[in-house]
Design a protein around this motif. Structure first.
Motif, PDB file in Angstrom:
ATOM      1  N   TYR A  66       0.809  -1.216   0.000  1.00 13.54           N
ATOM      2  CA  TYR A  66       0.000   0.000   0.000  1.00 13.54           C
ATOM      3  C   TYR A  66       0.845   1.269   0.000  1.00 13.54           C
ATOM      4  CZ  TYR A  66      -4.065  -2.899   1.067  1.00 13.54           C
ATOM      5  OH  TYR A  66      -5.070  -3.838   1.013  1.00 13.54           O
ATOM      6  N   TYR A  75      -0.217   3.788  -2.484  1.00 18.41           N
ATOM      7  CA  TYR A  75      -1.441   4.512  -2.105  1.00 18.41           C
ATOM      8  C   TYR A  75      -1.111   5.635  -1.120  1.00 18.41           C
ATOM      9  CZ  TYR A  75      -4.123   0.793  -4.331  1.00 18.41           C
ATOM     10  OH  TYR A  75      -4.644  -0.104  -5.240  1.00 18.41           O
ATOM     11  N   HIS A  86      -1.736   9.491  -1.577  1.00 14.68           N
ATOM     12  CA  HIS A  86      -2.421  10.292  -0.562  1.00 14.68           C
ATOM     13  C   HIS A  86      -1.686  11.606  -0.317  1.00 14.68           C
ATOM     14  CE1 HIS A  86      -3.794  11.493   3.495  1.00 14.68           C
ATOM     15  NE2 HIS A  86      -2.508  11.563   3.788  1.00 14.68           N
TER      16      HIS A  86
END
Length: 679
Positions: free
Chosen positions: A246, A249, A253
């Motif tokens: 992740y 991600y 963000h």
């Protein structure tokens, strides 16, 4: 701490790297030396910008700053604006730090009087709508000036130029360094220790392979990393395998958050909350999300009373509940659909409640009358507690540092900034790969569950077993703290630095300061200094403050006999260290040293004394990193069954560690470290 301005906020520089016309001068030219300097700033401290006018080593010295006068005295001001002369030539590091703590304590109550007016603005999100760029920068200068006034309680001051650092070093060069030893002697200590450490690790590697058939290992295909892997370290088994997929991600963000900061700064807190809620739901499901939102909600409810005692009691009760058997079994049942769900929730709640506590304590000081709107307080609290890069594994970032990054204006991108972030991500990826290589060849954590095998290891393998545990523990948190810090730096946040190498540290206080610097700041700012400031600053009150710090450590890490013994040994080690420092500061002892010991023999004497700190340190590490049974095996083998030959051998290597530690500190000071410390 030192060098806080009491003058005009206009003297504080704008932290953005952009020029007045909005362009970035760094885009034109990128060189490796600039990147290396910024990387060095990232590692050494979380305060790298905006310190040109309040650091210890500035080119221009005036009445508002600390400086070294013509007589070799270091002039500092406490929070009451009273000057003190600190004679460098007659002080060692611990005496100097104690004096600085005294200045903090004396001015603590006075600074609290003005803190609500100074700090009220920091609890708000900057609304940049309709403001021109110059006015935004002017407001940010004023906010940053207020921020720097408050951060003096826990901020190390940094040098700005090599020339001014060298000036201060030369002013006290005779007293700041440990006495030098002959190059042959230092080389002998280095070679002896690293050869012994290498041989013990090799012996342990051979033992790991020999006993691998009796250990709970995981079979892995291929020959590159090894055919078996040690997956029994719960932290390493759970977090990297879950979070590494992740990372892109998390990077996305931060990139989106940067855009929100530029075009809709006032909605940045809301974006943080929505993003983190979505990520938490994907990782822990609805029940885990509810628990993560309930904890800060409870803390906020108590915060409305603006009573610090009630805040602390609530924190203790929540944390104890997650360690009580009825709660833990119920939590395990609710989180059973998710692999290791109860462990993941417990760790995340521990971080969230620590950040909630930090927010509540700071808000009690900054807004004692509860004047801020409730909605704004809730948005700030949840954005801080649920900030995505630090949500799962930490590290802990102090609330005032988070607000500094939150209120910072948008910073344009440059190639240098991109290169620094990429290099940091590559760096921690290399450490991650090394950790995976180690668990495929060394099976120390599996031996934690097989004490019957530990007792069969020979003495060299046993010391290698313990030394490997310390190495892997340090590397593990370099990864778990390093990746989130590097990702948060995309937005401009300055996270506490990842752990420094603690393998050659011979003082308990340095170990706690350098391993988890964020937690160290919290304990010093919110537990130790407030207690000592409200007491008489005597040795007894400092002893009580230290006891409170390690009580906090015991409760936060888990109320188990193993953690209690580990915290107790560390507490006793700190007391032993401070008692030795107190004896060493007595005139009678100094006269004895000067009469009977030459400078070189004085350093050798310090090394012998340091061995008595390293013995409890090794014992504490064995208890915390393995088990009580394995720690008992190590202690009995090294100091009872192996006496005197094995005991003297271990003490010799500890003496070598002490001398290496002294030499490393000398080297850091000679090169002009950014953190200026009196040695």
């Amino acid at each position: 701490e030192m060098g806080v301005h009491s003058g005009d906020p206009e003297r504080v520089p704008v932290l953005s790297s952009e020029s007045e016309d909005g362009t970035d001068d760094d885009d034109e030219d990128v060189n490796l030396s600039e990147i290396e300097n910024e990387l060095e700033d990232y590692d050494d401290s979380n305060y790298t910008e905006g310190e040109d006018t309040h650091s210890l080593n500035t080119e221009e010295e005036n009445d508002d700053e600390n400086y070294i006068d013509d007589q070799g005295n270091y002039v500092v001001k406490d929070e009451g604006d009273v000057q003190y002369l600190l004679p460098l030539d007659d002080m060692n590091e611990e005496e100097f730090q104690d004096l600085l703590d005294e200045l903090q304590i004396r001015g603590h109550d006075q600074s609290n009087v003005n803190r609500p007016q100074q700090m009220l603005q920091q609890h708000t999100c900057v609304d940049t709508t309709g403001e021109n760029i110059q006015e935004q920068q002017h407001q940010y200068q004023q906010h940053q000036f207020q921020q720097q006034q408050y951060q003096h309680m826990h901020q190390y001051q940094h040098a700005d130029t090599t020339a001014t650092r060298q000036k201060h070093i030369n002013s006290a060069s005779n007293s700041m360094l440990y006495p030098s030893l002959h190059l042959v002697e230092i080389t002998f200590y280095f070679c002896a220790f690293w050869m012994g450490a290498g041989y013990s690790l090799y012996t342990f590697y051979r033992a790991s392979q020999k006993w691998s058939t009796y250990l709970p290992l995981t079979l892995t295909p291929g020959r590159i990393l090894g055919r078996q892997r040690d997956d029994t370290d719960v932290e390493w088994y759970v977090w990297p395998s879950m979070l590494l997929p992740y990372i892109h991600y998390a990077v996305l963000h931060c990139v989106v958050a940067t855009a929100v900061r530029k075009y809709a700064h006032k909605h940045l807190c809301l974006f943080y909350i929505v993003s983190s809620v979505f990520a938490t739901y994907n990782v822990l499901g609805s029940m885990g999300l509810i628990l993560c939102l309930t904890v800060p909600s409870l803390m906020f409810t108590v915060l409305l009373t603006r009573n610090k005692q009630m805040v602390w009691v609530t924190w203790c009760l929540i944390l104890l509940c997650f360690n009580m058997e009825p709660v833990t079994s119920t939590l395990e049942q609710f989180m059973s659909p998710i692999a290791e769900g109860d462990y993941k929730v417990s760790v995340m709640v521990a971080w969230i409640i620590l950040r909630s506590l930090s927010y509540c304590l700071e808000t009690c000081d900054a807004d004692p009358d509860n004047n801020l709107p409730i909605t704004r307080q809730l948005l700030t609290l949840f954005s801080y507690c649920l900030y995505l890069p630090f949500l799962f594994t930490g590290p802990y970032m102090p609330y005032v540092d988070f607000m500094t990054g939150l209120n910072a204006p948008y910073r344009p991108w440059s190639w240098k900034r991109v290169m620094v972030i990429v290099i940091q991500l590559v760096r921690f990826s290399i450490w991650t790969t090394l950790c995976y290589i180690l668990i495929n060849h060394f099976y120390a954590h599996a031996l934690h569950w097989s004490p019957q095998v530990v007792v069969r290891l020979n003495s060299w393998a046993l010391t290698g077993f313990l030394y490997y545990l310390m190495i892997f523990f340090m590397l593990k948190y370099v990864v778990l703290y390093g990746f989130p810090g590097a990702i948060a730096s995309i937005e401009g946040y300055k996270a506490p630095p990842p752990p420094k190498c603690v393998l050659i540290i011979c003082r308990f206080s340095h170990l706690w300061r350098d391993f988890d610097h964020g937690l160290f700041i919290f304990m010093k700012s919110h537990i130790y200094l407030p207690w000592v400031a409200n007491a008489d600053s005597s040795f007894i009150s400092k002893l009580q403050g230290t006891a409170l710090v390690f009580t906090f450590v015991y409760v936060w890490h888990g109320v188990t006999p193993q953690v209690m013994l580990w915290a107790g040994i560390n507490f006793l080690g700190i007391i032993l260290e401070k008692s030795a420092d107190a004896i060493g500061s007595k005139p009678a002892y100094k006269n004895w040293e000067q009469r009977w010991l030459s400078p070189r023999w004085r350093r050798r004497w310090y090394g012998l004394l340091s061995m008595f700190l390293l013995v409890p340190s090794v014992t504490a590490q064995a208890v915390f990193l393995s088990s009580l049974e394995n720690a008992q095996t190590v202690g009995y083998r090294l100091f009872v069954e192996g006496a005197p030959q094995l005991t003297l051998t271990v003490m010799f290597f500890m003496y070598c560690i002490a001398q290496i530690s002294f030499e490393v500190q000398n080297w850091k000071l000679r090169r002009g470290d950014k953190v200026f410390k009196i040695k």
